[in-house]
Design a protein around this motif. Sequence first.
Motif, mmCIF file in Angstrom:
data_model
loop_
_atom_site.group_PDB
_atom_site.id
_atom_site.type_symbol
_atom_site.label_atom_id
_atom_site.label_comp_id
_atom_site.label_asym_id
_atom_site.label_seq_id
_atom_site.Cartn_x
_atom_site.Cartn_y
_atom_site.Cartn_z
ATOM 1 N N ALA A 44 30.703 -28.391 -71.182
ATOM 2 C CA ALA A 44 31.316 -27.241 -70.511
ATOM 3 C C ALA A 44 32.290 -26.529 -71.447
ATOM 4 O O ALA A 44 32.319 -25.295 -71.511
ATOM 5 N N LEU A 52 32.355 -20.625 -67.464
ATOM 6 C CA LEU A 52 31.729 -21.572 -66.545
ATOM 7 C C LEU A 52 32.396 -21.529 -65.173
ATOM 8 O O LEU A 52 31.721 -21.606 -64.149
ATOM 9 N N GLU A 55 31.030 -18.587 -63.353
ATOM 10 C CA GLU A 55 29.634 -18.778 -62.950
ATOM 11 C C GLU A 55 29.468 -19.791 -61.823
ATOM 12 O O GLU A 55 28.524 -19.692 -61.039
ATOM 13 N N THR A 56 30.360 -20.776 -61.757
ATOM 14 C CA THR A 56 30.221 -21.823 -60.739
ATOM 15 C C THR A 56 31.047 -21.551 -59.492
ATOM 16 O O THR A 56 30.825 -22.170 -58.465
ATOM 17 N N LEU A 63 37.714 -27.724 -62.937
ATOM 18 C CA LEU A 63 36.717 -28.164 -63.911
ATOM 19 C C LEU A 63 37.335 -29.125 -64.919
ATOM 20 O O LEU A 63 36.756 -30.169 -65.224
ATOM 21 N N ASP A 76 28.289 -31.888 -55.830
ATOM 22 C CA ASP A 76 28.238 -30.432 -55.780
ATOM 23 C C ASP A 76 28.757 -29.831 -57.087
ATOM 24 O O ASP A 76 28.143 -28.922 -57.647
ATOM 25 N N THR A 77 29.864 -30.354 -57.598
ATOM 26 C CA THR A 77 30.420 -29.862 -58.859
ATOM 27 C C THR A 77 29.445 -30.103 -60.001
ATOM 28 O O THR A 77 29.187 -29.213 -60.817
ATOM 29 N N ARG A 80 26.495 -27.659 -59.749
ATOM 30 C CA ARG A 80 26.881 -26.290 -60.106
ATOM 31 C C ARG A 80 27.027 -26.139 -61.614
ATOM 32 O O ARG A 80 26.571 -25.152 -62.197
ATOM 33 N N VAL A 81 27.687 -27.106 -62.238
ATOM 34 C CA VAL A 81 27.927 -27.040 -63.677
ATOM 35 C C VAL A 81 26.622 -27.156 -64.443
ATOM 36 O O VAL A 81 26.348 -26.369 -65.361
ATOM 37 N N ASP A 83 23.621 -26.464 -63.483
ATOM 38 C CA ASP A 83 22.836 -25.247 -63.278
ATOM 39 C C ASP A 83 23.385 -24.101 -64.128
ATOM 40 O O ASP A 83 22.623 -23.391 -64.800
ATOM 41 N N ALA A 84 24.698 -23.923 -64.134
ATOM 42 C CA ALA A 84 25.311 -22.848 -64.916
ATOM 43 C C ALA A 84 25.085 -23.041 -66.415
ATOM 44 O O ALA A 84 25.033 -22.063 -67.166
#
Length: 99
Positions: A44, A52, A55-56, A63, A76-77, A80-81, A83-84
């Motif tokens: 990240a 990031l 985007e998330t 983060l 979930d975190t 999201r990360v 995917d981003a």
Amino acid sequence: MNTRIKDFDASKYLATTEDHAELLSDALETKHAGYIAAALGTVAKSRGIAQLAAETGLSRQALHKALSENGNPTLDTILRVVDALGLQLAAKPQEVEHA
């Protein structure tokens, strides 16, 4: 003469998505939660935490906290990360060692 030593920052050496995937795959294989979170944080950071975060939809502080060696990111975190970052998590059968 004093010697100054700087902390090594691996994020400066991760230039491609393939680099990111390799580090994260290595971390996942260890099954060590702290290493997985820290590896995801390193990836990240190489991408840019501020970008990031945008985007998330997560804050930069969240983060940093979740993606540290002592962090405990929610699923979930993580999703999201990942995917981003343009990565995907995959499952495969465990290799069985024969004695």
